[in-house]
Design an enzyme around this catalytic site. Sequence first.
Site, PDB file in Angstrom:
ATOM      1  N   GLY A 190       0.810  -1.222   0.000  1.00  0.00           N
ATOM      2  CA  GLY A 190       0.000   0.000   0.000  1.00  0.00           C
ATOM      3  C   GLY A 190       0.842   1.270   0.000  1.00  0.00           C
ATOM      4  CB  THR A 228       5.078   0.394  -2.807  1.00  0.00           C
ATOM      5  OG1 THR A 228       5.929  -0.104  -1.771  1.00  0.00           O
ATOM      6  CG2 THR A 228       5.846   0.463  -4.117  1.00  0.00           C
ATOM      7  CB  THR A 246       1.336  -6.701   1.024  1.00  0.00           C
ATOM      8  OG1 THR A 246       1.084  -6.835   2.431  1.00  0.00           O
ATOM      9  CG2 THR A 246      -0.008  -6.504   0.347  1.00  0.00           C
ATOM     10  CB  ILE A 247       2.175 -11.317   4.077  1.00  0.00           C
ATOM     11  CG1 ILE A 247       2.375 -10.298   5.203  1.00  0.00           C
ATOM     12  CG2 ILE A 247       3.500 -11.826   3.535  1.00  0.00           C
ATOM     13  CD1 ILE A 247       2.854 -10.928   6.503  1.00  0.00           C
ATOM     14  CG  ASP A 248      -0.148  -6.786   5.516  1.00  0.00           C
ATOM     15  OD1 ASP A 248       0.254  -7.755   6.183  1.00  0.00           O
ATOM     16  OD2 ASP A 248       0.390  -5.667   5.533  1.00  0.00           O
ATOM     17  CD  GLU A 300       0.529  -6.791  12.313  1.00  0.00           C
ATOM     18  OE1 GLU A 300       1.512  -6.726  13.047  1.00  0.00           O
ATOM     19  OE2 GLU A 300       0.597  -6.646  11.066  1.00  0.00           O
ATOM     20  NE  ARG A 325       2.306 -21.475  29.064  1.00  0.00           N
ATOM     21  CZ  ARG A 325       1.769 -21.516  30.286  1.00  0.00           C
ATOM     22  NH1 ARG A 325       0.721 -20.746  30.575  1.00  0.00           N
ATOM     23  NH2 ARG A 325       2.253 -22.319  31.211  1.00  0.00           N
TER      24      ARG A 325
END
Length: 373
Positions: free
Chosen positions: A111, A113, A133-135, A230, A291
């Site tokens: 994005g 870029t 992009t991995i996104d 994330e 965990r």
Amino acid sequence: MAQHIGILTSGGDCPGLNAAIRGLGKAARESYGMRVVGFLNGFRGLALDQTVDLDGAMLSGILTDGGTILGTSRDKPHRMNIGGKETDMTDAIVATYHKHHLDALVCIGGGGTQKNALRLVEKGLNVVTLPKTIDNDISMTDRSFGFDTALGIATEAIDRLHSTATSHERVIVLEVMGHRAGWLALEAGIAGGADVILLPEIPYDINKIAEAIRKRTQGGKRFSIVVVAEGAMSVDEARDVKALVDARDAADSKKARVEAKEKLRNFHDEHVGHTIRLTRDLEKLTGQESRLTILGHLQRGGTPSAADRVFATWLGTECAEALDTKKYGVMLGLDGTKLKLMPLSEVAGNMRLVPLDHPLITSGRRVGTTFGD
Ligand code: F6P
């Protein structure tokens, strides 16, 4: 006259970059007789005139390699750290472009870029971009390469976490990347059979997540897998961000806008590591040992998947055709099953988020996954 083209890779690295460079470089050289030069480390190499000749030897043997042979950086043309000082290097970039007598420049990136490439289009340069992009969050294209490999890595992580979750009867939280979009969490969560999937697009209520986990326990399922993007946020956090975004958009002076942007940046900086709090709070609320695994840059590393190699090669070779026919100011993206040229002015500055009515959200709900809402 043979065309002379430049290539750079910019933003976070991802699997498939070398496949795209190879596809573009080979097609440009061998099918269209073009000369190809690579600029090192994103827009920095273009600003500082750092190049590598992308000849046959350089383009050979890289299809399966992760990362990028050109190197990459998050440098922006108009705000580059030069000798410790933020400097506008746009004019230097334009000068390098002309010094090399380039007919066009190909920027391979995400994005950010796309936005930087548009800035160069506005300076009169001939630019074409490719989406990586991995996104998977670049506007207008249905896919960006890198995503499929990251999806495979995240899915394998969920598979592996299942065995330890069942053995210890634990709640295991897995944080995956994706920036502000939930594509990676959504698809990995569905592929791995996650019990809870948290996306930035759906603010969550932790009590609802805890309730869903308790229900599973009562039903005899004594472990739970929680996949968290994330960028996922609680309802309260999402409200705070919205207030900050509204304040930024309503700012009526440059000073107010800079301050509002700073506050927003601080919020996002502090949000890093939010899954540590989430895991601890889930343990308290459910009474079940919990965990956390943060997958991080593992998702960007290593050999590209077959699908990413195919897609990146396709984009690269098709890009050579676009350059040959002098189509500039565009991104080559996927629309359904076809590659199309999309105006950079419409791509840049927009983010492709998961729509709330996306069929995979419905699909997840139908197999009993909780989205925290
Ligand atoms: O855009 C790709 C990405 O991996 C995001 O998922 C993540 O938020 C970000 O880059 C991490 O950036 P960096 O590698 O600069 O820490």
